[in-house]
Motif scaffolding. Sequence first.
Motif, mmCIF file in Angstrom:
data_model
loop_
_atom_site.group_PDB
_atom_site.id
_atom_site.type_symbol
_atom_site.label_atom_id
_atom_site.label_comp_id
_atom_site.label_asym_id
_atom_site.label_seq_id
_atom_site.Cartn_x
_atom_site.Cartn_y
_atom_site.Cartn_z
ATOM 1 N N VAL B 139 0.844 -1.202 0.000
ATOM 2 C CA VAL B 139 0.000 0.000 0.000
ATOM 3 C C VAL B 139 0.876 1.248 0.000
ATOM 4 C CG1 VAL B 139 -1.964 1.158 1.072
ATOM 5 C CG2 VAL B 139 -1.665 -1.297 1.378
ATOM 6 N N CYS B 140 1.951 1.213 0.786
ATOM 7 C CA CYS B 140 2.846 2.379 0.855
ATOM 8 C C CYS B 140 3.579 2.574 -0.471
ATOM 9 C CB CYS B 140 3.837 2.228 2.010
ATOM 10 S SG CYS B 140 3.040 2.377 3.627
ATOM 11 N N GLY B 141 4.108 1.475 -1.027
ATOM 12 C CA GLY B 141 4.894 1.581 -2.261
ATOM 13 C C GLY B 141 4.049 1.890 -3.483
ATOM 14 N N GLN B 142 2.866 1.293 -3.549
ATOM 15 C CA GLN B 142 2.022 1.462 -4.736
ATOM 16 C C GLN B 142 1.178 2.731 -4.659
ATOM 17 O OE1 GLN B 142 1.963 -0.515 -7.426
ATOM 18 N NE2 GLN B 142 3.122 -2.278 -6.709
ATOM 19 N N LEU B 143 0.883 3.205 -3.457
ATOM 20 C CA LEU B 143 -0.065 4.317 -3.349
ATOM 21 C C LEU B 143 0.451 5.490 -2.520
ATOM 22 C CD1 LEU B 143 -3.303 2.208 -2.880
ATOM 23 C CD2 LEU B 143 -2.979 3.921 -4.662
ATOM 24 N N VAL B 144 0.798 5.243 -1.259
ATOM 25 C CA VAL B 144 1.039 6.358 -0.346
ATOM 26 C C VAL B 144 2.214 7.227 -0.799
ATOM 27 C CG1 VAL B 144 1.667 7.003 2.007
ATOM 28 C CG2 VAL B 144 0.022 5.169 1.629
ATOM 29 N N ARG B 145 3.343 6.581 -1.085
ATOM 30 C CA ARG B 145 4.532 7.368 -1.417
ATOM 31 C C ARG B 145 4.335 8.143 -2.725
ATOM 32 N NH1 ARG B 145 10.227 5.211 -2.743
ATOM 33 N NH2 ARG B 145 11.443 7.125 -2.609
ATOM 34 N N PRO B 146 3.898 7.499 -3.824
ATOM 35 C CA PRO B 146 3.650 8.288 -5.037
ATOM 36 C C PRO B 146 2.596 9.369 -4.839
ATOM 37 C CG PRO B 146 3.689 5.932 -5.547
ATOM 38 C CD PRO B 146 3.709 6.046 -4.059
ATOM 39 N N LEU B 147 1.566 9.110 -4.033
ATOM 40 C CA LEU B 147 0.538 10.131 -3.814
ATOM 41 C C LEU B 147 1.099 11.334 -3.060
ATOM 42 C CD1 LEU B 147 -2.598 7.953 -2.960
ATOM 43 C CD2 LEU B 147 -2.400 9.552 -4.875
ATOM 44 N N LEU B 148 1.993 11.083 -2.105
ATOM 45 C CA LEU B 148 2.616 12.190 -1.379
ATOM 46 C C LEU B 148 3.474 13.034 -2.321
ATOM 47 C CD1 LEU B 148 3.630 10.407 1.948
ATOM 48 C CD2 LEU B 148 2.136 12.403 1.776
ATOM 49 N N VAL B 149 4.246 12.373 -3.175
ATOM 50 C CA VAL B 149 5.076 13.113 -4.132
ATOM 51 C C VAL B 149 4.186 13.882 -5.111
ATOM 52 C CG1 VAL B 149 6.771 12.884 -5.984
ATOM 53 C CG2 VAL B 149 6.996 11.506 -3.932
ATOM 54 N N MET B 150 3.096 13.253 -5.541
ATOM 55 C CA MET B 150 2.183 13.913 -6.468
ATOM 56 C C MET B 150 1.570 15.160 -5.838
ATOM 57 S SD MET B 150 -0.916 12.153 -8.590
ATOM 58 C CE MET B 150 -2.226 12.250 -7.380
ATOM 59 N N GLY B 151 1.165 15.044 -4.577
ATOM 60 C CA GLY B 151 0.616 16.213 -3.875
ATOM 61 C C GLY B 151 1.621 17.344 -3.826
ATOM 62 N N GLY B 152 2.879 16.993 -3.529
ATOM 63 C CA GLY B 152 3.926 18.017 -3.471
ATOM 64 C C GLY B 152 4.136 18.698 -4.814
ATOM 65 N N ALA B 153 4.148 17.892 -5.888
ATOM 66 C CA ALA B 153 4.360 18.461 -7.228
ATOM 67 C C ALA B 153 3.195 19.366 -7.617
ATOM 68 C CB ALA B 153 4.525 17.334 -8.251
ATOM 69 N N LEU B 154 1.977 18.932 -7.327
ATOM 70 C CA LEU B 154 0.806 19.754 -7.665
ATOM 71 C C LEU B 154 0.801 21.039 -6.844
ATOM 72 C CD1 LEU B 154 -1.903 16.957 -7.998
ATOM 73 C CD2 LEU B 154 -1.162 18.508 -9.818
ATOM 74 N N GLN B 155 1.202 20.923 -5.585
ATOM 75 C CA GLN B 155 1.246 22.118 -4.742
ATOM 76 C C GLN B 155 2.274 23.117 -5.274
ATOM 77 O OE1 GLN B 155 -0.298 23.184 -1.305
ATOM 78 N NE2 GLN B 155 0.359 24.747 -2.731
ATOM 79 N N ARG B 156 3.422 22.616 -5.704
ATOM 80 C CA ARG B 156 4.442 23.521 -6.271
ATOM 81 C C ARG B 156 3.921 24.148 -7.561
ATOM 82 N NH1 ARG B 156 7.803 20.001 -3.587
ATOM 83 N NH2 ARG B 156 7.720 18.335 -5.105
ATOM 84 N N GLN B 157 3.188 23.362 -8.336
ATOM 85 C CA GLN B 157 2.629 23.892 -9.572
ATOM 86 C C GLN B 157 1.623 25.013 -9.265
ATOM 87 O OE1 GLN B 157 0.293 21.117 -11.786
ATOM 88 N NE2 GLN B 157 0.691 22.116 -13.724
ATOM 89 N N VAL B 158 0.784 24.782 -8.268
ATOM 90 C CA VAL B 158 -0.188 25.806 -7.865
ATOM 91 C C VAL B 158 0.545 27.081 -7.443
ATOM 92 C CG1 VAL B 158 -1.820 26.408 -6.033
ATOM 93 C CG2 VAL B 158 -2.061 24.242 -7.250
ATOM 94 N N ASP B 159 1.609 26.939 -6.674
ATOM 95 C CA ASP B 159 2.374 28.106 -6.224
ATOM 96 C C ASP B 159 2.926 28.888 -7.413
ATOM 97 O OD1 ASP B 159 1.881 27.610 -3.586
ATOM 98 O OD2 ASP B 159 3.763 26.581 -3.210
ATOM 99 N N ILE B 160 3.478 28.161 -8.383
ATOM 100 C CA ILE B 160 4.043 28.812 -9.563
ATOM 101 C C ILE B 160 2.949 29.524 -10.357
ATOM 102 C CG2 ILE B 160 5.071 28.319 -11.825
ATOM 103 C CD1 ILE B 160 6.774 26.186 -10.446
ATOM 104 N N LEU B 161 1.816 28.880 -10.515
ATOM 105 C CA LEU B 161 0.729 29.487 -11.280
ATOM 106 C C LEU B 161 0.186 30.728 -10.570
ATOM 107 C CD1 LEU B 161 -1.155 26.289 -12.501
ATOM 108 C CD2 LEU B 161 0.359 27.773 -13.817
ATOM 109 N N PHE B 162 0.113 30.678 -9.246
ATOM 110 C CA PHE B 162 -0.336 31.849 -8.487
ATOM 111 C C PHE B 162 0.609 33.032 -8.718
ATOM 112 C CE2 PHE B 162 -3.341 29.647 -5.553
ATOM 113 C CZ PHE B 162 -4.337 30.594 -5.605
ATOM 114 N N LYS B 163 1.907 32.752 -8.668
ATOM 115 C CA LYS B 163 2.882 33.839 -8.847
ATOM 116 C C LYS B 163 2.793 34.397 -10.259
ATOM 117 C CE LYS B 163 6.011 32.388 -5.216
ATOM 118 N NZ LYS B 163 6.927 31.290 -4.900
ATOM 119 N N LEU B 164 2.578 33.518 -11.223
ATOM 120 C CA LEU B 164 2.441 33.960 -12.607
ATOM 121 C C LEU B 164 1.196 34.834 -12.756
ATOM 122 C CD1 LEU B 164 3.868 33.588 -15.279
ATOM 123 C CD2 LEU B 164 2.616 31.459 -15.621
#
Lengths: 291, 291
Positions: B139-164
């Motif tokens: 569960v951690c390898g297939q879901l939790v860890r990739p989902l955490l990284v995905m959340g971080g990437a989307l959050q960084r994307q949101v931050d960049i778009l806000f600044k733009l």
Amino acid sequence: MASSVGPSSLLRSRPWIPVDIGDSRFLCKSWFGRMQYHVFLLDGECLWEDQMEAEGIQTRAQELNRRLRASTESFFSHLVSVVIPFLTGSRHGHGTGSGPDHVTLHRAENHMTLRLKSELAGLPFYWEFHCCPAPVSAVCGQLVRPLLVMGGALQRQVDILFKLLQRKDAEIQDYRENGAQLTRGTPTTEHRIWVLPLLLDQDSSLNFSSDLSDLFSCIVSQLNPTKRKRQNSGQEEEEGEKGDGPLVEEEEKTGQMKGLDEGWNISDKKNLWDSVLNPIQEGNHVRKSEL
Amino acid sequence: MASSVGPSSLLRSRPWIPVDIGDSRFLCKSWFGRMQYHVFLLDGECLWEDQMEAEGIQTRAQELNRRLRASTESFFSHLVSVVIPFLTGSRHGHGTGSGPDHVTLHRAENHMTLRLKSELAGLPFYWEFHCCPAPVSAVCGQLVRPLLVMGGALQRQVDILFKLLQRKDAEIQDYRENGAQLTRGTPTTEHRIWVLPLLLDQDSSLNFSSDLSDLFSCIVSQLNPTKRKRQNSGQEEEEGEKGDGPLVEEEEKTGQMKGLDEGWNISDKKNLWDSVLNPIQEGNHVRKSEL
């Protein structure tokens, strides 16, 4: 070791906080009640869990501290004052305690022990969290489901922001084509290219930012109808919650678990947006179809 | 029931696909090799798993189909043609098979059975997936860890778009204050308020959009060094992968598992952005500090 519905439900709304133990980084979620606790520690491979109630705490305390003659209540109170700052990342602040003197991590095949050393009444004070892999249902309820909802919400936000950018680009292009000039030294903006690989930090899975942690807590509140009902009614949620002691209340006051009713927005973008509307108090002012 | 490293590693890169079985919605991830398979089914409460190899498949096939005299290879080949379209959401297209006639779901305390009925050589054909809760590490390898990284990437994307957006707002304000007028019927844009609760769909956790599914697969490729090495070198990854048959290759051709090297961006925003740079081939053209 038995658990009641109350603590599990309360634990669900707790934030995940990055905690370094030895050379390992974990995401930690913990709940300490009156003579009971429930701790989750997530590393890259496993979600570890330790939950105990009064009887187990008393037995383990006596086994680990044969010379210490404090009452179990005093013992547990000291444990909480030592361990809460450590597990909530506030070890060096807020005057909530000085943290343990010494923390070590011991891993075995299907078991992980977290050993703490502190001092109580001039004598050494020991505690051990004996962690086992959490049941899959806990991993899904505490992590997978909220993370999937969070991903969806962030993706929708990205889509909305892209459409907004597209409309602003059209407006800017119209001004430029009509010969408008910038006069205040404002730099012109361009279509900015971003590439996802640059936004991915593959080692970041356990660096859960405070923004994401807040968003996660919001989502859990939404997914938990009992919790929402309580927020709306202002009443206690369950019998199990009564008498949790000051720790729980204090954490709620800090706003770590603030609900969606407050018009939560990512990264406190209040300065960017003119204001933040509360959709429940003031009605739905966001016309999604316009975006 | 034993598993080798090859299939597990291959399964990791498979996309999660929403699948409806009876009244239940699941996220499904599956891998079918030569006389072996590994299936994950996620519902709101649990990640279910069934993995089998040749011997177990043969035994179960004989138990369920006493009148059927086909070879195990023919049997498995038919099973794959029936079940792949069903589990990958392509049941009605691509000419890959007609899917099972009948699928039923049976849940017990710690077990879930998925029963399929089809037809082979004019006789009824039965199969059952006997699913157990997956280990927490899966569960951690297939879901939790990739989902955490995905959340971080989307959050960084949101931050960049806000600044733009902030920079575009400054440019628009400058034009307006200097009396520029819109002439092509382009609507003016405003600071648009969005409130997160409206973006949250609490029932959506298993509606994993194709955008998110693609992003998830990208992240898994990044998190899996072996997979990346293979993508870069164009060589086979492991012994276990050889002879996987056409199913795996076909799926790779569809681009479902395309890597980050292709300059992946969310929702194919190529029309919005002028172009998509490949950071590996052309260097890093995104100056984050400017955003």
